[in-house]
Structures are given as C-alpha cells and as structure tokens.
Design a protein around this motif. Structure first.
Motif, PDB file in Angstrom:
ATOM      1  N   ARG A 238      -2.003   5.926 -15.894  1.00 29.63           N
ATOM      2  CA  ARG A 238      -1.487   4.600 -15.546  1.00 29.63           C
ATOM      3  C   ARG A 238      -0.999   3.867 -16.791  1.00 29.63           C
ATOM      4  N   GLU A 239      -1.799   3.929 -17.831  1.00 32.66           N
ATOM      5  CA  GLU A 239      -1.471   3.214 -19.062  1.00 32.66           C
ATOM      6  C   GLU A 239      -0.220   3.780 -19.720  1.00 32.66           C
ATOM      7  N   ALA A 240      -0.120   5.103 -19.772  1.00 31.47           N
ATOM      8  CA  ALA A 240       1.041   5.734 -20.407  1.00 31.47           C
ATOM      9  C   ALA A 240       2.320   5.397 -19.652  1.00 31.47           C
ATOM     10  N   LEU A 241       2.250   5.401 -18.326  1.00 35.88           N
ATOM     11  CA  LEU A 241       3.435   5.057 -17.542  1.00 35.88           C
ATOM     12  C   LEU A 241       3.807   3.603 -17.740  1.00 35.88           C
ATOM     13  N   SER A 242       2.827   2.724 -17.731  1.00 38.89           N
ATOM     14  CA  SER A 242       3.092   1.300 -17.968  1.00 38.89           C
ATOM     15  C   SER A 242       3.815   1.098 -19.287  1.00 38.89           C
ATOM     16  N   LEU A 243       3.306   1.718 -20.324  1.00 34.90           N
ATOM     17  CA  LEU A 243       3.905   1.556 -21.646  1.00 34.90           C
ATOM     18  C   LEU A 243       5.285   2.195 -21.721  1.00 34.90           C
ATOM     19  N   SER A 244       5.466   3.355 -21.079  1.00 36.75           N
ATOM     20  CA  SER A 244       6.773   4.013 -21.073  1.00 36.75           C
ATOM     21  C   SER A 244       7.841   3.164 -20.392  1.00 36.75           C
ATOM     22  N   LEU A 245       7.417   2.380 -19.406  1.00 34.56           N
ATOM     23  CA  LEU A 245       8.343   1.523 -18.672  1.00 34.56           C
ATOM     24  C   LEU A 245       8.504   0.147 -19.315  1.00 34.56           C
ATOM     25  N   GLY A 246       7.703  -0.130 -20.334  1.00 25.47           N
ATOM     26  CA  GLY A 246       7.773  -1.443 -20.987  1.00 25.47           C
ATOM     27  C   GLY A 246       6.988  -2.515 -20.253  1.00 25.47           C
ATOM     28  N   PHE A 247       6.042  -2.106 -19.410  1.00 22.05           N
ATOM     29  CA  PHE A 247       5.193  -3.048 -18.686  1.00 22.05           C
ATOM     30  C   PHE A 247       3.889  -3.227 -19.462  1.00 22.05           C
ATOM     31  N   GLU A 248       3.159  -4.310 -19.165  1.00 23.61           N
ATOM     32  CA  GLU A 248       1.838  -4.462 -19.772  1.00 23.61           C
ATOM     33  C   GLU A 248       0.967  -3.285 -19.326  1.00 23.61           C
ATOM     34  N   ASN A 249       0.001  -2.898 -20.161  1.00 20.65           N
ATOM     35  CA  ASN A 249      -0.681  -1.614 -19.965  1.00 20.65           C
ATOM     36  C   ASN A 249      -1.498  -1.514 -18.688  1.00 20.65           C
ATOM     37  N   SER A 250      -1.845  -2.600 -18.051  1.00 18.29           N
ATOM     38  CA  SER A 250      -2.629  -2.524 -16.811  1.00 18.29           C
ATOM     39  C   SER A 250      -1.774  -2.695 -15.552  1.00 18.29           C
ATOM     40  N   TYR A 251      -0.475  -2.870 -15.714  1.00 17.94           N
ATOM     41  CA  TYR A 251       0.377  -3.215 -14.575  1.00 17.94           C
ATOM     42  C   TYR A 251       0.444  -2.113 -13.516  1.00 17.94           C
TER      43      TYR A 251
ATOM     44  N   LYS B 132       0.836  -1.214   0.000  1.00 19.83           N
ATOM     45  CA  LYS B 132       0.000   0.000   0.000  1.00 19.83           C
ATOM     46  C   LYS B 132       0.862   1.252   0.000  1.00 19.83           C
ATOM     47  N   ARG B 133       1.961   1.237   0.725  1.00 21.16           N
ATOM     48  CA  ARG B 133       2.846   2.405   0.756  1.00 21.16           C
ATOM     49  C   ARG B 133       3.475   2.640  -0.615  1.00 21.16           C
ATOM     50  N   ILE B 134       3.947   1.566  -1.240  1.00 24.27           N
ATOM     51  CA  ILE B 134       4.506   1.679  -2.591  1.00 24.27           C
ATOM     52  C   ILE B 134       3.430   2.187  -3.548  1.00 24.27           C
ATOM     53  N   ALA B 135       2.217   1.689  -3.391  1.00 29.19           N
ATOM     54  CA  ALA B 135       1.110   2.115  -4.256  1.00 29.19           C
ATOM     55  C   ALA B 135       0.884   3.619  -4.135  1.00 29.19           C
ATOM     56  N   GLN B 136       0.878   4.121  -2.905  1.00 28.00           N
ATOM     57  CA  GLN B 136       0.671   5.560  -2.682  1.00 28.00           C
ATOM     58  C   GLN B 136       1.785   6.390  -3.307  1.00 28.00           C
ATOM     59  N   LYS B 137       3.016   5.955  -3.097  1.00 28.79           N
ATOM     60  CA  LYS B 137       4.148   6.712  -3.623  1.00 28.79           C
ATOM     61  C   LYS B 137       4.193   6.678  -5.149  1.00 28.79           C
ATOM     62  N   LEU B 138       3.909   5.535  -5.728  1.00 30.12           N
ATOM     63  CA  LEU B 138       3.879   5.428  -7.181  1.00 30.12           C
ATOM     64  C   LEU B 138       2.820   6.359  -7.760  1.00 30.12           C
ATOM     65  N   LYS B 139       1.654   6.354  -7.177  1.00 26.46           N
ATOM     66  CA  LYS B 139       0.586   7.235  -7.652  1.00 26.46           C
ATOM     67  C   LYS B 139       1.000   8.699  -7.526  1.00 26.46           C
ATOM     68  N   TYR B 140       1.634   9.051  -6.415  1.00 29.06           N
ATOM     69  CA  TYR B 140       2.103  10.418  -6.205  1.00 29.06           C
ATOM     70  C   TYR B 140       3.060  10.839  -7.323  1.00 29.06           C
ATOM     71  N   TYR B 141       4.090  10.034  -7.568  1.00 29.33           N
ATOM     72  CA  TYR B 141       5.066  10.399  -8.601  1.00 29.33           C
ATOM     73  C   TYR B 141       4.450  10.383  -9.993  1.00 29.33           C
TER      74      TYR B 141
ATOM     75  N   GLU C 155       1.326  11.059 -10.786  1.00 30.99           N
ATOM     76  CA  GLU C 155       0.461  12.221 -10.949  1.00 30.99           C
ATOM     77  C   GLU C 155       1.237  13.537 -11.048  1.00 30.99           C
ATOM     78  N   ILE C 156       2.318  13.704 -10.263  1.00 32.10           N
ATOM     79  CA  ILE C 156       3.051  14.975 -10.378  1.00 32.10           C
ATOM     80  C   ILE C 156       3.780  15.091 -11.713  1.00 32.10           C
ATOM     81  N   HIS C 157       3.979  13.964 -12.374  1.00 29.85           N
ATOM     82  CA  HIS C 157       4.593  13.986 -13.701  1.00 29.85           C
ATOM     83  C   HIS C 157       3.547  13.866 -14.815  1.00 29.85           C
ATOM     84  N   SER C 158       2.280  13.915 -14.437  1.00 27.73           N
ATOM     85  CA  SER C 158       1.137  13.937 -15.374  1.00 27.73           C
ATOM     86  C   SER C 158       1.074  12.736 -16.307  1.00 27.73           C
TER      87      SER C 158
END
Length: 84
Positions: free
Chosen positions: A39-52, A22-31, A33-36
């Motif tokens: 979820r899907e765009a970040l997943s794809l930018s990192l090379g993860f499946e789009n729902s990861y 849950k803590r990792i989830a909160q921090k990931l969401k924070y970073y 969102e501040i980088h606009s």
C-alpha cells in the motif's frame, strides 16, 4: 411523512456510495497485489500520502476521479475497470 422520505433517500444514497467505494477498494487491492505493490509503495509511486491507498482499500475516503484516473493509468487499464 416528508422527513421519512428524505431520511430514506439519504440512506439509499449512502448505501449506494458505500457499495461503490467498496467495489473500488476491492479492485484497487486486486491490481495492487497482482503487481506486487505494498500500500505504501503504491501511494508513494502515485505521489499520494503514504497511507492514502490503505484508506481507499478500506473504503474510508471518497476518491476523486482524477486520482482514479491516475491509478488506472499507472496500471495501464481503463478507469472503468476499477468499477467493474
């Protein structure tokens, strides 16, 4: 008596694991969102499946250290920031 101790130990470990996720989830969401990023765009930018990223933000998956490191590098932060 032993069963109760094992059951209690498993429960404590489960709760601790849930808390970390849950803590990792909160921090990931924070970073994210501040980088606009969505979820899907970040997943794809990192090379993860789009729902990861959505699954991580809902604390539904155990993320690996390698993926945490990839996320930290992407946002140019120390990996420890995802735990603080």
């Amino acid at each position: 008596m032993t069963f109760m101790w094992i059951s209690s130990s498993i429960s404590e470990n489960w709760n601790m694991s849930q808390g970390v996720r849950k803590r990792i989830a909160q921090k990931l969401k924070y970073y994210r969102e501040i980088h606009s990023y969505t979820r899907e765009a970040l997943s794809l930018s990192l090379g993860f499946e789009n729902s990861y990223i959505g699954k991580v933000e809902r604390a539904k998956v155990n993320i690996t250290i390698d993926r945490l490191n990839k996320i930290a590098n992407f946002f140019n932060i120390d990996i420890i920031e995802l735990f603080n």
